[in-house]
Design a protein around this motif. Structure first.
Motif, PDB file in Angstrom:
ATOM      1  N   LEU A  91       0.234  11.183 -12.953  1.00 27.81           N
ATOM      2  CA  LEU A  91       0.469  10.211 -14.029  1.00 27.81           C
ATOM      3  C   LEU A  91      -0.153  10.650 -15.349  1.00 27.81           C
ATOM      4  CD1 LEU A  91      -0.100   6.846 -12.136  1.00 27.81           C
ATOM      5  CD2 LEU A  91       2.024   7.550 -13.263  1.00 27.81           C
ATOM      6  N   GLY A  92      -1.177  11.472 -15.302  1.00 28.84           N
ATOM      7  CA  GLY A  92      -1.824  11.913 -16.535  1.00 28.84           C
ATOM      8  C   GLY A  92      -2.382  10.727 -17.311  1.00 28.84           C
ATOM      9  N   ASP A  93      -2.046  10.640 -18.613  1.00 30.88           N
ATOM     10  CA  ASP A  93      -2.554   9.524 -19.422  1.00 30.88           C
ATOM     11  C   ASP A  93      -1.692   8.268 -19.292  1.00 30.88           C
ATOM     12  OD1 ASP A  93      -0.286  10.127 -20.869  1.00 30.88           O
ATOM     13  OD2 ASP A  93      -1.342  10.693 -22.710  1.00 30.88           O
ATOM     14  N   LYS A  94      -0.676   8.329 -18.441  1.00 35.88           N
ATOM     15  CA  LYS A  94       0.200   7.193 -18.122  1.00 35.88           C
ATOM     16  C   LYS A  94       1.113   6.793 -19.294  1.00 35.88           C
ATOM     17  CE  LYS A  94      -3.252   5.344 -14.891  1.00 35.88           C
ATOM     18  NZ  LYS A  94      -4.356   6.260 -15.255  1.00 35.88           N
ATOM     19  N   ALA A  95       1.267   7.676 -20.242  1.00 37.58           N
ATOM     20  CA  ALA A  95       2.116   7.376 -21.399  1.00 37.58           C
ATOM     21  C   ALA A  95       3.551   7.115 -20.966  1.00 37.58           C
ATOM     22  CB  ALA A  95       2.074   8.533 -22.397  1.00 37.58           C
ATOM     23  N   GLY A  96       4.109   6.014 -21.470  1.00 34.51           N
ATOM     24  CA  GLY A  96       5.517   5.717 -21.282  1.00 34.51           C
ATOM     25  C   GLY A  96       5.903   5.097 -19.961  1.00 34.51           C
ATOM     26  N   ILE A  97       4.944   4.883 -19.056  1.00 28.63           N
ATOM     27  CA  ILE A  97       5.324   4.348 -17.745  1.00 28.63           C
ATOM     28  C   ILE A  97       5.565   2.838 -17.814  1.00 28.63           C
ATOM     29  CG2 ILE A  97       4.055   6.148 -16.530  1.00 28.63           C
ATOM     30  CD1 ILE A  97       1.962   3.944 -15.798  1.00 28.63           C
ATOM     31  N   GLY A  98       6.257   2.319 -16.797  1.00 31.11           N
ATOM     32  CA  GLY A  98       6.487   0.886 -16.722  1.00 31.11           C
ATOM     33  C   GLY A  98       5.197   0.119 -16.490  1.00 31.11           C
ATOM     34  N   ARG A  99       4.265   0.732 -15.771  1.00 34.08           N
ATOM     35  CA  ARG A  99       2.940   0.205 -15.454  1.00 34.08           C
ATOM     36  C   ARG A  99       2.974  -0.886 -14.389  1.00 34.08           C
ATOM     37  NH1 ARG A  99      -1.693  -2.518 -19.469  1.00 34.08           N
ATOM     38  NH2 ARG A  99      -2.787  -3.590 -17.771  1.00 34.08           N
ATOM     39  N   TYR A 100       3.829  -1.876 -14.511  1.00 39.09           N
ATOM     40  CA  TYR A 100       3.911  -2.982 -13.564  1.00 39.09           C
ATOM     41  C   TYR A 100       5.090  -2.793 -12.610  1.00 39.09           C
ATOM     42  CZ  TYR A 100       0.766  -5.424 -16.772  1.00 39.09           C
ATOM     43  OH  TYR A 100      -0.296  -5.774 -17.565  1.00 39.09           O
ATOM     44  N   GLY A 101       4.924  -3.297 -11.404  1.00 38.71           N
ATOM     45  CA  GLY A 101       6.022  -3.288 -10.448  1.00 38.71           C
ATOM     46  C   GLY A 101       5.885  -4.445  -9.478  1.00 38.71           C
ATOM     47  N   ALA A 102       7.003  -4.954  -9.017  1.00 39.26           N
ATOM     48  CA  ALA A 102       6.990  -6.050  -8.048  1.00 39.26           C
ATOM     49  C   ALA A 102       8.239  -5.964  -7.184  1.00 39.26           C
ATOM     50  CB  ALA A 102       6.925  -7.402  -8.753  1.00 39.26           C
ATOM     51  N   ALA A 103       8.085  -6.376  -5.924  1.00 35.59           N
ATOM     52  CA  ALA A 103       9.236  -6.321  -5.018  1.00 35.59           C
ATOM     53  C   ALA A 103       9.082  -7.333  -3.899  1.00 35.59           C
ATOM     54  CB  ALA A 103       9.375  -4.919  -4.424  1.00 35.59           C
ATOM     55  N   TYR A 104      10.192  -7.974  -3.565  1.00 35.09           N
ATOM     56  CA  TYR A 104      10.322  -8.694  -2.306  1.00 35.09           C
ATOM     57  C   TYR A 104      10.939  -7.718  -1.318  1.00 35.09           C
ATOM     58  CZ  TYR A 104       9.340 -13.274  -4.362  1.00 35.09           C
ATOM     59  OH  TYR A 104       8.736 -14.339  -4.977  1.00 35.09           O
ATOM     60  N   SER A 105      10.414  -7.716  -0.105  1.00 37.09           N
ATOM     61  CA  SER A 105      10.857  -6.743   0.881  1.00 37.09           C
ATOM     62  C   SER A 105      11.222  -7.436   2.189  1.00 37.09           C
ATOM     63  CB  SER A 105       9.744  -5.713   1.115  1.00 37.09           C
ATOM     64  OG  SER A 105      10.132  -4.752   2.066  1.00 37.09           O
ATOM     65  N   PRO A 106      12.514  -7.701   2.407  1.00 42.31           N
ATOM     66  CA  PRO A 106      12.939  -8.319   3.661  1.00 42.31           C
ATOM     67  C   PRO A 106      13.183  -7.275   4.748  1.00 42.31           C
ATOM     68  CG  PRO A 106      14.811  -8.150   2.177  1.00 42.31           C
ATOM     69  CD  PRO A 106      13.631  -7.560   1.457  1.00 42.31           C
ATOM     70  N   MET A 107      12.811  -7.609   5.960  1.00 41.41           N
ATOM     71  CA  MET A 107      13.168  -6.789   7.113  1.00 41.41           C
ATOM     72  C   MET A 107      13.366  -7.718   8.305  1.00 41.41           C
ATOM     73  SD  MET A 107      11.434  -3.354   8.658  1.00 41.41           S
ATOM     74  CE  MET A 107      12.345  -2.423   9.910  1.00 41.41           C
ATOM     75  N   ASP A 108      14.625  -7.973   8.616  1.00 43.02           N
ATOM     76  CA  ASP A 108      14.977  -8.923   9.671  1.00 43.02           C
ATOM     77  C   ASP A 108      14.275 -10.263   9.429  1.00 43.02           C
ATOM     78  OD1 ASP A 108      16.438  -6.829  10.588  1.00 43.02           O
ATOM     79  OD2 ASP A 108      15.293  -6.488  12.405  1.00 43.02           O
ATOM     80  N   GLU A 109      13.411 -10.699  10.355  1.00 42.07           N
ATOM     81  CA  GLU A 109      12.790 -12.022  10.229  1.00 42.07           C
ATOM     82  C   GLU A 109      11.598 -12.035   9.264  1.00 42.07           C
ATOM     83  OE1 GLU A 109       9.572 -10.147  12.286  1.00 42.07           O
ATOM     84  OE2 GLU A 109      11.722  -9.825  12.330  1.00 42.07           O
ATOM     85  N   THR A 110      11.251 -10.874   8.735  1.00 41.62           N
ATOM     86  CA  THR A 110      10.038 -10.715   7.933  1.00 41.62           C
ATOM     87  C   THR A 110      10.362 -10.634   6.453  1.00 41.62           C
ATOM     88  OG1 THR A 110       8.880  -9.574   9.719  1.00 41.62           O
ATOM     89  CG2 THR A 110       8.084  -9.161   7.497  1.00 41.62           C
ATOM     90  N   LEU A 111       9.499 -11.233   5.629  1.00 38.75           N
ATOM     91  CA  LEU A 111       9.605 -11.106   4.181  1.00 38.75           C
ATOM     92  C   LEU A 111       8.217 -10.918   3.590  1.00 38.75           C
ATOM     93  CD1 LEU A 111      11.443 -11.177   1.661  1.00 38.75           C
ATOM     94  CD2 LEU A 111      10.969 -13.633   1.512  1.00 38.75           C
TER      95      LEU A 111
END
Length: 206
Positions: A91-111
């Motif tokens: 990542l180095g100095d992290k210039a230009g990255i989105g920085r934040y991330g989020a996800a819902y992750s379903p797998m069959d009966e699991t979320l």
């Protein structure tokens, strides 16, 4: 701007970490395709790191020789530390990255729900549990510790929550895939940001 980013060399990091407990060599490419070559000596951990690579599109080569005759703790912890260090290097100095991330992750009966910030301020909030002691031969109590170790070494504020689910395999895989998808968002470079570091402080961390 997009063409300029396309011509930028891939962001890579390599770490060799040798102690009396483990010998580790890791290489990552943040601008990869999700290619992986993983061998930790713990089959289920291999499977989870492979899932992380495939769904984050971060290429991961990870070779670990650990003191598995003692237990799996050192191999689990040190593999996560080295992975986080390689990601930080890439990542180095992290210039230009989105920085934040989020996800819902379903797998069959699991979320599961994962949210993270590559902030330079490591913190793990963990709201998940398992109802069996092992997945394959991997101790399930070490799964939280793996995420704690990678968040510490990569400087990630990481929130992980099992919303519901009953199958332990599905729970673990859902959490890893959610982490992967959130990391994919966070490390990707946003052409609108150019080379700006995504913080009003002008730096991330500290």
């Amino acid at each position: 701007m997009a063409s300029t980013l396309a011509q930028t060399p891939p962001r890579t990091g390599s770490v060799e970490r040798n102690t009396t407990e483990t010998a580790i060599a890791i290489h990552v490419n943040l601008d990869g395709t999700g290619a992986y070559d993983v061998s930790t000596g713990i089959g289920f951990l291999d499977h989870m790191v492979e899932q992380f690579s495939r769904h984050s599109l971060i290429d991961v080569t990870m070779k670990v020789q650990g003191d598995l005759h003692v237990d799996q703790h050192h191999t689990t912890e040190d593999s996560a530390i080295a992975l986080g260090q390689a990601i930080t290097q890439a990542l180095g100095d992290k210039a230009g990255i989105g920085r934040y991330g989020a996800a819902y992750s379903p797998m069959d009966e699991t979320l599961s729900r994962v949210a993270l910030d590559i902030s330079g301020r490591p913190f793990l909030v963990w709201k998940a549990k398992f109802t069996q002691e092992r997945l394959g031969e991997w101790d399930t109590e070490l799964i939280e510790h793996w995420f704690h170790s990678v968040s510490q070494s990569a400087g990630i504020t990481l929130h992980m929550e099992l919303l519901y689910g009953s199958n332990n395999h599905h729970i673990c895989e859902s959490l890893y895939k959610g982490f992967a998808r959130a990391m994919r968002q966070a490390v990707e470079r946003d052409p609108r940001k150019g080379g700006a570091i995504p913080s009003t402080k002008g730096q991330l961390g500290g």
